[in-house]
Design a protein around this motif. Structure first.
Motif, PDB file in Angstrom:
ATOM      1  N   VAL A   7       0.849  -1.020   0.131  1.00  0.00           N
ATOM      2  CA  VAL A   7       0.326   0.316  -0.205  1.00  0.00           C
ATOM      3  C   VAL A   7       0.788   0.833   0.173  1.00  0.00           C
ATOM      4  N   LEU A   8       0.301   2.184  -1.047  1.00  0.00           N
ATOM      5  CA  LEU A   8       1.786   3.784  -0.738  1.00  0.00           C
ATOM      6  C   LEU A   8       0.007   4.063  -0.251  1.00  0.00           C
ATOM      7  N   TYR A   9       0.517   4.928   0.742  1.00  0.00           N
ATOM      8  CA  TYR A   9      -0.118   5.393   2.213  1.00  0.00           C
ATOM      9  C   TYR A   9       1.002   6.747   2.096  1.00  0.00           C
ATOM     10  N   ILE A  10      -0.371   7.872   1.685  1.00  0.00           N
ATOM     11  CA  ILE A  10       0.711   9.892   1.379  1.00  0.00           C
ATOM     12  C   ILE A  10       0.005  10.150   1.287  1.00  0.00           C
ATOM     13  N   ALA A  11       0.648  11.339   1.563  1.00  0.00           N
ATOM     14  CA  ALA A  11       0.290  12.991   1.536  1.00  0.00           C
ATOM     15  C   ALA A  11       0.361  13.966   0.253  1.00  0.00           C
ATOM     16  N   MET A  12      -0.095  14.120  -0.543  1.00  0.00           N
ATOM     17  CA  MET A  12      -0.153  15.079  -1.316  1.00  0.00           C
ATOM     18  C   MET A  12      -0.680  16.407  -1.640  1.00  0.00           C
ATOM     19  N   SER A  13       0.263  17.329  -2.169  1.00  0.00           N
ATOM     20  CA  SER A  13      -0.541  18.789  -3.140  1.00  0.00           C
ATOM     21  C   SER A  13      -1.554  18.930  -3.506  1.00  0.00           C
ATOM     22  N   LEU A  14      -2.611  19.860  -3.362  1.00  0.00           N
ATOM     23  CA  LEU A  14      -3.425  19.622  -4.528  1.00  0.00           C
ATOM     24  C   LEU A  14      -2.439  20.119  -5.867  1.00  0.00           C
ATOM     25  N   ASP A  15      -1.359  19.853  -5.954  1.00  0.00           N
ATOM     26  CA  ASP A  15      -0.957  20.694  -7.658  1.00  0.00           C
ATOM     27  C   ASP A  15      -0.386  19.445  -7.770  1.00  0.00           C
ATOM     28  N   GLY A  16      -0.159  18.372  -7.025  1.00  0.00           N
ATOM     29  CA  GLY A  16       0.545  16.856  -7.411  1.00  0.00           C
ATOM     30  C   GLY A  16       1.312  16.975  -6.277  1.00  0.00           C
ATOM     31  N   TYR A  17       2.237  17.167  -5.721  1.00  0.00           N
ATOM     32  CA  TYR A  17       3.958  17.119  -4.886  1.00  0.00           C
ATOM     33  C   TYR A  17       3.315  16.690  -3.647  1.00  0.00           C
ATOM     34  N   ILE A  18       4.005  15.203  -3.595  1.00  0.00           N
ATOM     35  CA  ILE A  18       5.170  15.105  -2.028  1.00  0.00           C
ATOM     36  C   ILE A  18       5.514  15.215  -1.030  1.00  0.00           C
ATOM     37  N   ALA A  19       6.428  16.218  -1.620  1.00  0.00           N
ATOM     38  CA  ALA A  19       7.479  17.289  -0.578  1.00  0.00           C
ATOM     39  C   ALA A  19       8.028  18.308  -2.069  1.00  0.00           C
ATOM     40  N   ARG A  20       8.585  19.787  -1.176  1.00  0.00           N
ATOM     41  CA  ARG A  20       9.077  20.172  -1.864  1.00  0.00           C
ATOM     42  C   ARG A  20      10.387  20.260  -2.405  1.00  0.00           C
ATOM     43  N   LYS A  21      10.668  20.700  -3.095  1.00  0.00           N
ATOM     44  CA  LYS A  21      11.543  20.398  -3.834  1.00  0.00           C
ATOM     45  C   LYS A  21      13.797  20.153  -2.484  1.00  0.00           C
ATOM     46  N   ASP A  22      13.739  20.386  -1.724  1.00  0.00           N
ATOM     47  CA  ASP A  22      14.203  19.719  -1.061  1.00  0.00           C
ATOM     48  C   ASP A  22      13.858  18.284   0.075  1.00  0.00           C
ATOM     49  N   GLY A  23      12.731  18.147  -0.316  1.00  0.00           N
ATOM     50  CA  GLY A  23      12.223  17.218   0.382  1.00  0.00           C
ATOM     51  C   GLY A  23      11.066  17.170   1.736  1.00  0.00           C
ATOM     52  N   SER A  24      11.540  18.873   1.474  1.00  0.00           N
ATOM     53  CA  SER A  24      10.867  18.611   2.816  1.00  0.00           C
ATOM     54  C   SER A  24       9.288  18.866   3.253  1.00  0.00           C
ATOM     55  N   LYS A 160     -12.981   4.202  -2.065  1.00  0.00           N
ATOM     56  CA  LYS A 160     -12.518   5.116  -1.064  1.00  0.00           C
ATOM     57  C   LYS A 160     -12.895   6.710  -1.051  1.00  0.00           C
ATOM     58  N   ILE A 161     -13.758   7.298  -0.338  1.00  0.00           N
ATOM     59  CA  ILE A 161     -13.903   8.721  -0.705  1.00  0.00           C
ATOM     60  C   ILE A 161     -14.073   8.776   1.212  1.00  0.00           C
ATOM     61  N   GLU A 162     -12.857   9.298   1.764  1.00  0.00           N
ATOM     62  CA  GLU A 162     -12.957   9.896   3.084  1.00  0.00           C
ATOM     63  C   GLU A 162     -13.471  11.841   3.262  1.00  0.00           C
ATOM     64  N   ARG A 163     -13.475  12.136   4.029  1.00  0.00           N
ATOM     65  CA  ARG A 163     -13.345  13.654   4.225  1.00  0.00           C
ATOM     66  C   ARG A 163     -12.962  14.051   5.416  1.00  0.00           C
ATOM     67  N   MET A 164     -11.553  14.043   6.133  1.00  0.00           N
ATOM     68  CA  MET A 164     -11.527  14.720   7.269  1.00  0.00           C
ATOM     69  C   MET A 164     -11.084  16.272   7.368  1.00  0.00           C
ATOM     70  N   GLY A 165     -11.518  16.921   8.071  1.00  0.00           N
ATOM     71  CA  GLY A 165     -11.419  18.452   7.927  1.00  0.00           C
ATOM     72  C   GLY A 165     -11.647  19.103   6.144  1.00  0.00           C
ATOM     73  N   GLN A 166     -10.224  19.704   6.254  1.00  0.00           N
ATOM     74  CA  GLN A 166      -9.980  20.298   4.783  1.00  0.00           C
ATOM     75  C   GLN A 166      -9.000  19.206   3.998  1.00  0.00           C
ATOM     76  N   ILE A 167      -8.894  17.921   4.046  1.00  0.00           N
ATOM     77  CA  ILE A 167      -8.824  16.960   3.949  1.00  0.00           C
ATOM     78  C   ILE A 167      -9.542  16.533   2.928  1.00  0.00           C
ATOM     79  N   VAL A 168      -8.788  15.515   1.456  1.00  0.00           N
ATOM     80  CA  VAL A 168      -9.462  14.817   1.311  1.00  0.00           C
ATOM     81  C   VAL A 168      -8.923  13.367   0.557  1.00  0.00           C
ATOM     82  N   ALA A 169      -9.386  12.029   1.575  1.00  0.00           N
ATOM     83  CA  ALA A 169      -8.267  10.836   0.749  1.00  0.00           C
ATOM     84  C   ALA A 169      -9.416  10.567  -0.036  1.00  0.00           C
TER      85      ALA A 169
END
Length: 174
Positions: A7-24, A160-169
């Motif tokens: 399972v890939l379990y990850i957060a992503m920005s609305l524009d498709g990024y998982i980290a800043r350029k420096d990995g942050s 499945k679609i879940e809403r957690m506050g402002q996050i959509v999973a």
């Protein structure tokens, strides 16, 4: 027969990024989620083994003094020799050998933590079973993409679609 999933379990920005350029991943710090841990605890309890790339490993180490996955077998993919870590097995074993073995021996599902290059390799080799993406309502503008250029095109089935506050999973079967 053990039926563990990868399972890939990850957060992503609305524009498709998982980290800043420096990995942050500091952009995740002030996200309005639900009242608890946004389902992370329940997910983590289902995991038997953790797999990540070396850049992700380096970022995890920069975030905390205590390795957060010390209670699970953890494999880190690296093409170069690394300093030993008591909580990690560094490997460059072919994914198509390692992952089936882990699926057979893990005491739970296998969590692909990241990053983008490893996600790309897992998809290319058809080793991913499910994708869980928490969409964070932020636009970063640039950074490390979840699906880097050259990722093999594919279609997934929405589970499945879940809403957690402002996050959509979104949960998908690969």
């Amino acid at each position: 027969m053990i039926n563990n999933k990868v399972v890939l379990y990850i957060a992503m920005s609305l524009d498709g990024y998982i980290a800043r350029k420096d990995g942050s991943v500091d952009w995740l710090d002030d996200v309005e989620g639900d009242e608890s841990d946004n389902g992370y605890g329940k997910f983590y309890d289902s995991i038997g083994t953790v797999v990540m790339g070396r850049l992700t490993y380096d970022e995890v180490l920069s975030l905390t003094d205590v390795f957060p996955y010390a209670d699970k077998p953890c494999y880190v993919y690296s093409r170069s020799k690394q300093t030993e870590d008591p909580f990690v097995v560094f490997t460059h074993e072919p994914l198509e050998n390692l992952i089936p073995r882990l699926k057979d021996t893990s005491k739970g599902d296998i969590w692909l933590v990241g990053g983008g290059q490893l996600v790309q390799a897992f998809l290319e080799k058809r080793l991913l079973d499910e994708i869980y993406v928490a969409i964070i309502p932020k636009v970063l503008g640039e950074g490390i993409r979840l699906f880097p250029k050259g990722t093999v095109p594919d279609t997934f089935k929405l589970l499945k679609i879940e809403r957690m506050g402002q996050i959509v999973a979104l949960s998908y079967k690969v």
